[in-house]
Structure formats: structure tokens, C-alpha cells
Design an enzyme around this catalytic site. Structure first.
Site: not given
Length: 202
Positions: A14-15
Site C-alpha cells: 500500500a506504500s
């Protein structure tokens, strides 16, 4: 002569900063005769333990992150399409990595990069098993085997253990890179990682 220890690379799919680092870390390490051990983790669990929310959801910081991510993509020369779903739940992607890694570490790394590209270059939601399997088929993997493997108790445990171990080492964000025990947080620290490898610290 003892081989040099691999770099430990902790990241969450998700980063966006994890994406930037993932596209460069192997080549960076190789320039200095090092390998890289990849460790997907769940920042949601980290944030829960530290009592914070994802940066993109925070007032002021979220607006800055959206601007900085696009600027950073231009800096690194990487394509970036802002995902429709953000932040994603990276459980399925991370479990897929760990199941694949028990069979072929190189393939697991290729899968991780393919998942990062699907999410951050194409803007796709990769939070579900079917979405992850679809990405996996694009690199020649069998979707049914992968989906079954992602549900194995040992694979679920592997992700939980990796996340707990990361927090025990002091990991609180993505990417987080250890070079011989020295920790570096953030894709912008890759320059320092390279200098550390070249000089043996400072």
C-alpha cells in the site's frame, strides 16, 4: 571468507514509497555485491500498535503526501497512476508473496514487483485474492494454486510473524531497510543506503 549479509527490505504494497524503493533496491545492492531479503509486512498492524492512522488519511499530511508522491515519481523516473482505492489492504498480496517464496524466491520477487506495478503504475485495486491472482497469471503463475496457497495456515502465520518481527526491530514505516543492523526509513534514504554500503558506515 564469510559472505556479506543481505539487506533486509521491509515494505507494504500500500506504500508508494515502498514502490519507489522496490524498483531500485536489488540493483543498488548488487552494485555493492549484496543480495536483498524482501519482507512484506502490514503497516495497518504497525499503525495499530503505535496508535496512528495511515498518512494519506491524516489532515494536512495527506494532502502533502499526494503531492509528494507524484513529485517523487517524477524524480525517480517511474510511472505513477493514483489508485482508485487508497490505502489498500495488502493482506492478499503479502500472503501471495510468502506462499510463492517457499517455492521460488526469484519468482516471489517478480510477483512483488508485478503487484507494485499493477497498483502504482496502473492504479489497480490489488486488495482481493482474485486481483492478486490475475496479476500473478500475467507472469506465468497458476491462479488456482496461488489462491489455495494464500489460505494455508502456514502462509498466514508467515505474514503475521514477519510483521511482528519487523516491529520488534523497530520498523514503523515502508520502506524500511537494514544494512548490517543499521536501519534506514524511506525511499529518500536510498542515497544514504548506497553510501553506507560503499563506505561501510560513517
Amino acid at each position: 571468507m564469510t559472505a556479506a549479509r543481505p539487506l533486509d527490505f521491509y515494505f507494504d504494497f500500500a506504500s508508494p514509497y515502498g514502490y519507489f524503493a522496490a524498483m531500485a533496491i536489488d540493483e543498488l545492492a548488487a552494485r555493492h555485491g549484496r543480495a536483498v531479503a524482501w519482507h512484506p509486512i502490514l503497516l495497518g498492524a504497525v499503525f495499530k500498535s503505535t496508535g496512528v492512522t495511515a498518512t494519506v488519511l491524516r489532515p494536512l499530511q495527506g494532502d502533502y503526501l499526494r503531492h509528494d508522491v507524484m513529485r517523487s515519481a517524477r524524480y525517480y523516473g517511474l510511472p505513477l497512476v493514483w489508485p482508485q482505492v487508497m490505502p489498500i489492504n495488502a493482506v492478499a498480496s503479502s500472503r501471495a508473496y510468502y506462499w510463492t517464496a517457499t517455492r521460488d524466491v526469484g519468482l516471489a520477487r517478480s510477483l512483488a514487483k508485478a503487484l507494485y506495478r499493477a497498483h502504482w503504475q496502473e492504479g489497480r485495486d490489488i486488495s482481493g485474492m482474485d486481483a492478486v491472482a490475475d496479476v500473478a497469471t500475467g507472469i506465468g503463475m497458476d491462479a488456482d494454486s496461488l489462491k489455495a496457497g494464500m489460505q494455508e495456515p502456514a502462509v498466514k502465520d508467515a505474514l503475521r510473524v514477519a510483521t511482528d518481527a519487523a516491529m520488534a526491530r523497530g520498523v514503523f514505516g515502508s520502506p524500511f531497510i537494514f544494512v548490517d543492523g543499521e536501519g534506514f526509513w524511506g525511499a529518500d534514504r536510498l542515497v544514504q543506503v548506497e553510501r553506507w554500503l560503499a563506505q561501510g558506515g560513517w
